[in-house]
Design an enzyme around this catalytic site. Structure first.
Site, PDB file in Angstrom:
ATOM      1  N   HIS A 284       0.842  -1.202   0.000  1.00  0.00           N
ATOM      2  CA  HIS A 284       0.000   0.000   0.000  1.00  0.00           C
ATOM      3  C   HIS A 284       0.872   1.246   0.000  1.00  0.00           C
ATOM      4  O   HIS A 284       0.679   2.166  -0.786  1.00  0.00           O
ATOM      5  CB  HIS A 284      -0.940  -0.012   1.211  1.00  0.00           C
ATOM      6  CG  HIS A 284      -1.923   1.114   1.213  1.00  0.00           C
ATOM      7  ND1 HIS A 284      -1.803   2.211   2.028  1.00  0.00           N
ATOM      8  CD2 HIS A 284      -3.039   1.322   0.477  1.00  0.00           C
ATOM      9  CE1 HIS A 284      -2.808   3.027   1.804  1.00  0.00           C
ATOM     10  NE2 HIS A 284      -3.575   2.530   0.863  1.00  0.00           N
TER      11      HIS A 284
ATOM     12  N   PHE B  25      -0.911   7.225   4.444  1.00  0.00           N
ATOM     13  CA  PHE B  25      -0.922   6.018   3.618  1.00  0.00           C
ATOM     14  C   PHE B  25       0.327   5.146   3.802  1.00  0.00           C
ATOM     15  O   PHE B  25       0.304   3.954   3.527  1.00  0.00           O
ATOM     16  CB  PHE B  25      -1.111   6.374   2.143  1.00  0.00           C
ATOM     17  CG  PHE B  25      -2.427   7.057   1.866  1.00  0.00           C
ATOM     18  CD1 PHE B  25      -3.596   6.624   2.489  1.00  0.00           C
ATOM     19  CD2 PHE B  25      -2.513   8.131   0.993  1.00  0.00           C
ATOM     20  CE1 PHE B  25      -4.818   7.244   2.243  1.00  0.00           C
ATOM     21  CE2 PHE B  25      -3.733   8.757   0.734  1.00  0.00           C
ATOM     22  CZ  PHE B  25      -4.884   8.308   1.359  1.00  0.00           C
TER      23      PHE B  25
ATOM     24  N   HIS C  25      -4.113   6.825  -5.408  1.00  0.00           N
ATOM     25  CA  HIS C  25      -5.195   7.635  -4.831  1.00  0.00           C
ATOM     26  C   HIS C  25      -5.487   8.797  -5.773  1.00  0.00           C
ATOM     27  O   HIS C  25      -4.772   9.008  -6.733  1.00  0.00           O
ATOM     28  CB  HIS C  25      -4.794   8.166  -3.457  1.00  0.00           C
ATOM     29  CG  HIS C  25      -4.605   7.061  -2.465  1.00  0.00           C
ATOM     30  ND1 HIS C  25      -3.388   6.616  -2.082  1.00  0.00           N
ATOM     31  CD2 HIS C  25      -5.512   6.289  -1.836  1.00  0.00           C
ATOM     32  CE1 HIS C  25      -3.532   5.610  -1.232  1.00  0.00           C
ATOM     33  NE2 HIS C  25      -4.816   5.386  -1.070  1.00  0.00           N
TER      34      HIS C  25
ATOM     35  N   HIS D 221      -7.884  -0.644  -4.834  1.00  0.00           N
ATOM     36  CA  HIS D 221      -8.124  -1.134  -3.471  1.00  0.00           C
ATOM     37  C   HIS D 221      -8.971  -2.403  -3.468  1.00  0.00           C
ATOM     38  O   HIS D 221      -8.806  -3.247  -2.590  1.00  0.00           O
ATOM     39  CB  HIS D 221      -8.734  -0.026  -2.599  1.00  0.00           C
ATOM     40  CG  HIS D 221      -7.741   1.043  -2.222  1.00  0.00           C
ATOM     41  ND1 HIS D 221      -7.399   2.053  -3.072  1.00  0.00           N
ATOM     42  CD2 HIS D 221      -6.987   1.213  -1.107  1.00  0.00           C
ATOM     43  CE1 HIS D 221      -6.468   2.815  -2.481  1.00  0.00           C
ATOM     44  NE2 HIS D 221      -6.211   2.338  -1.289  1.00  0.00           N
TER      45      HIS D 221
ATOM     46  N   HIS E 152      -9.939   7.558   7.854  1.00  0.00           N
ATOM     47  CA  HIS E 152      -8.500   7.394   8.111  1.00  0.00           C
ATOM     48  C   HIS E 152      -8.068   8.355   9.213  1.00  0.00           C
ATOM     49  O   HIS E 152      -7.337   7.985  10.131  1.00  0.00           O
ATOM     50  CB  HIS E 152      -7.692   7.678   6.836  1.00  0.00           C
ATOM     51  CG  HIS E 152      -7.558   6.486   5.941  1.00  0.00           C
ATOM     52  ND1 HIS E 152      -6.637   5.491   6.154  1.00  0.00           N
ATOM     53  CD2 HIS E 152      -8.245   6.121   4.827  1.00  0.00           C
ATOM     54  CE1 HIS E 152      -6.746   4.560   5.203  1.00  0.00           C
ATOM     55  NE2 HIS E 152      -7.724   4.928   4.385  1.00  0.00           N
TER      56      HIS E 152
ATOM     57  N   HIS F 256     -11.642  -0.586   4.406  1.00  0.00           N
ATOM     58  CA  HIS F 256     -11.707  -0.567   2.953  1.00  0.00           C
ATOM     59  C   HIS F 256     -12.748  -1.525   2.389  1.00  0.00           C
ATOM     60  O   HIS F 256     -13.275  -1.308   1.297  1.00  0.00           O
ATOM     61  CB  HIS F 256     -10.325  -0.768   2.311  1.00  0.00           C
ATOM     62  CG  HIS F 256      -9.719   0.549   1.985  1.00  0.00           C
ATOM     63  ND1 HIS F 256     -10.013   1.225   0.816  1.00  0.00           N
ATOM     64  CD2 HIS F 256      -8.931   1.364   2.716  1.00  0.00           C
ATOM     65  CE1 HIS F 256      -9.399   2.391   0.846  1.00  0.00           C
ATOM     66  NE2 HIS F 256      -8.734   2.507   1.984  1.00  0.00           N
TER      67      HIS F 256
ATOM     68  N   HIS G 146     -14.156   8.472   3.143  1.00  0.00           N
ATOM     69  CA  HIS G 146     -13.032   7.531   3.272  1.00  0.00           C
ATOM     70  C   HIS G 146     -11.842   8.175   3.987  1.00  0.00           C
ATOM     71  O   HIS G 146     -11.292   7.632   4.936  1.00  0.00           O
ATOM     72  CB  HIS G 146     -12.635   7.002   1.879  1.00  0.00           C
ATOM     73  CG  HIS G 146     -11.209   6.545   1.806  1.00  0.00           C
ATOM     74  ND1 HIS G 146     -10.185   7.365   1.383  1.00  0.00           N
ATOM     75  CD2 HIS G 146     -10.628   5.361   2.130  1.00  0.00           C
ATOM     76  CE1 HIS G 146      -9.039   6.699   1.441  1.00  0.00           C
ATOM     77  NE2 HIS G 146      -9.277   5.480   1.891  1.00  0.00           N
TER      78      HIS G 146
HETATM   79 CU1  C2O Z   1      -4.992   3.561  -0.099  1.00  0.00          CU
HETATM   80 CU2  C2O Z   1      -7.802   4.211   2.399  1.00  0.00          CU
HETATM   81  O1  C2O Z   1      -6.200   4.171   1.354  1.00  0.00           O
END
Ligand code: C2O
Length: 452
Positions: free
Chosen positions: A39, A217, A60, A69, A200, A230, A196
């Site tokens: 990731h 990330f 992203h 993802h 995080h 996710h 999203h």
């Molecule tokens: Cu690649 Cu929620 O992140």
């Protein structure tokens, strides 16, 4: 299954799977350390784009966000299943969007510090029974938080109903996230930039400089909760695609999208190549999501306005500036916020496949610390802690920290439904407020509301 509905037997198996994954040697591609590094590499510019050595690869901020993802989770889940020797094992989804039936807290199974599902770097102020906050600035008691969470779900998932607005825009070889012209600045979709990223931020540890683990990330997927988070993003993609009123919505269909390829390690630790085309139908990947009753709360959330009538005259009288599209006003620094009068299409006619869209042109930020831009319409007094439950709330652009990396994006948000609900859809000018949470300097090159 939703994380709050699993049995003790499932939890034991889930814990066992991560124990096994954590106990693999670090250099095994199936180890949790390497899974997290995969990731990190795809998300922080470890790779250069094929055929374009000066531009970094990034999964992203564009249309590859959801399919990349999905594939990442797919192989992660197969690795867990193969370590357990149980091909039927599947991940849970943490449906933080559920504001009624127990989804909107961190589940107990992630908390014991002797569990493989535990991660030490989480926000200790957000342990249960603290409710999740789908916009980082939300405050209030539980019932106030609930409506402030339902509206961002409604705005990000229901309202942004075409592929570009929801999933993000084109990302092809040569697309450079840090060095774009206004017209070509890439864009992430509402699901990524809004709810999203907010989760995080909510999960990560604010005593860490980058809100590790979940808040950046590089480290996010070191926390097993990442994969449950996710899975819910992935579920919401399916829900958006097939499960909302008005019938199925369309994913991007351009060849550049469908033919995008990624490499992953599979459960045999072999490198395999996959493409976006094969990711679009989750049933072909062997999984599906059950219906979740609490989805109806945000699907049917109907934000009421807190204002009536246009705020333009009063704003003009108090000296609020008019800001137009690029290049009219040059580069504008947002500081802690900007209120501006912006031209709108008013009663110009719009074809049925067009949306009324706000474009924040060429928003540029160096991602040294987390920062968020909240957008309100017709509410010149709005600031970064204004409630997000009303029709004046349009959306939030959350920017995850990655030190030294500059991001340039055209941020787009559907705004027609908001104008309609406030009753100002025929006005040719509206008042917009961009409220900034955080101290990182942000500039924009223009504001535009148009049909597209
Ligand atoms: Cu690649 Cu929620 O992140």
């Amino acid at each position: 299954m939703p994380a709050q509905n699993v049995s003790a037997d499932y939890i034991a198996k889930y814990r066992r799977a991560y124990e096994l994954m954590r106990s693999l040697p670090q250099d095994d591609p199936r180890s949790l350390a390497t899974q997290a590094n995969i990731h990190c590499s795809f998300c922080n510019g470890a790779y250069k784009q094929a055929g374009n050595d000066s531009v970094l690869l990034q999964v992203h901020f564009s249309w590859v966000f959801l399919p990349w993802h999905r594939w990442y989770l797919y192989f992660h889940e197969r690795i867990l299943a193969s370590l357990l020797g149980d091909p039927t094992f599947s991940l849970v989804f943490w449906n933080w969007d559920d504001q009624r039936d127990g989804g909107n807290v961190t589940r107990a199974m992630y908390l014991p510090n002797d569990s493989s599902l535990y991660d030490a770097k989480r926000n200790q102020a957000n342990l249960p029974p603290t409710l999740v906050k789908l916009v980082p600035t939300i405050t209030g008691n539980d019932s106030e938080i609930i409506n402030q969470n339902l509206n961002p779900m409604y705005q990000d998932v229901v309202n942004n109903d075409n592929a570009e607005l929801f999933m993000g825009g084109a990302y092809v070889t040569g697309t450079d996230l840090s060095n774009s012209t206004v017209l070509s600045a890439p864009l992430g979709g509402s699901i990524e930039n809004g709810i999203h990223n907010a989760m995080h931020f909510w999960t990560g540890d604010p005593t860490q400089p980058l809100i590790q683990d979940m808040g950046t990330f590089t480290t996010a997927s070191r926390d097993p909760i990442f994969y449950a988070h996710h899975s819910n993003v992935d579920r919401l993609w399916d829900k958006w695609r097939y499960g909302l009123p008005g019938g199925p919505r369309a994913d991007h269909s351009e060849d550049d999208f469908l033919n995008t390829e990624f490499y992953f390690y599979d459960e045999n630790a072999s490198l395999v190549k996959v493409n976006v085309r094969d990711a679009l139908d989750s049933s072909k990947l062997g999984y599906s999501y059950p219906d979740v009753a609490a989805d109806e709360l945000w699907i049917n959330y109907s934000p009421s306005p807190v204002t009536s009538g246009s705020a333009v005259q009063a704003a003009l009288a108090s000296g609020v500036p008019v800001v137009g599209p690029y290049p009219q006003n040059g580069t504008i620094s947002l500081g802690s916020g900007l209120t501006a009068i912006v031209a709108a299409p008013g009663n110009q006619s719009k074809s049925s496949d067009e949306r009324e869209v706000l474009v924040i042109q060429r928003l540029t930020v160096t991602r040294d610390i987390f920062v968020a831009v909240l957008v309100f319409v017709n509410l010149p007094s709005a600031h970064s802690s204004t409630v997000t439950s009303s029709a004046e709330y349009v959306g939030t652009y959350n920017i995850i920290a990655a030190p030294g990396k500059t991001l340039t994006a055209n941020v787009k948000m559907e705004i027609g439904d908001n104008l309609q609900r406030i009753g100002i859809q025929n006005e040719t000018e509206v008042v917009l407020t961009l409220a900034v949470k955080g101290t990182q300097p942000i500039t924009i090159d223009g504001l535009l509301i148009h049909y597209e």
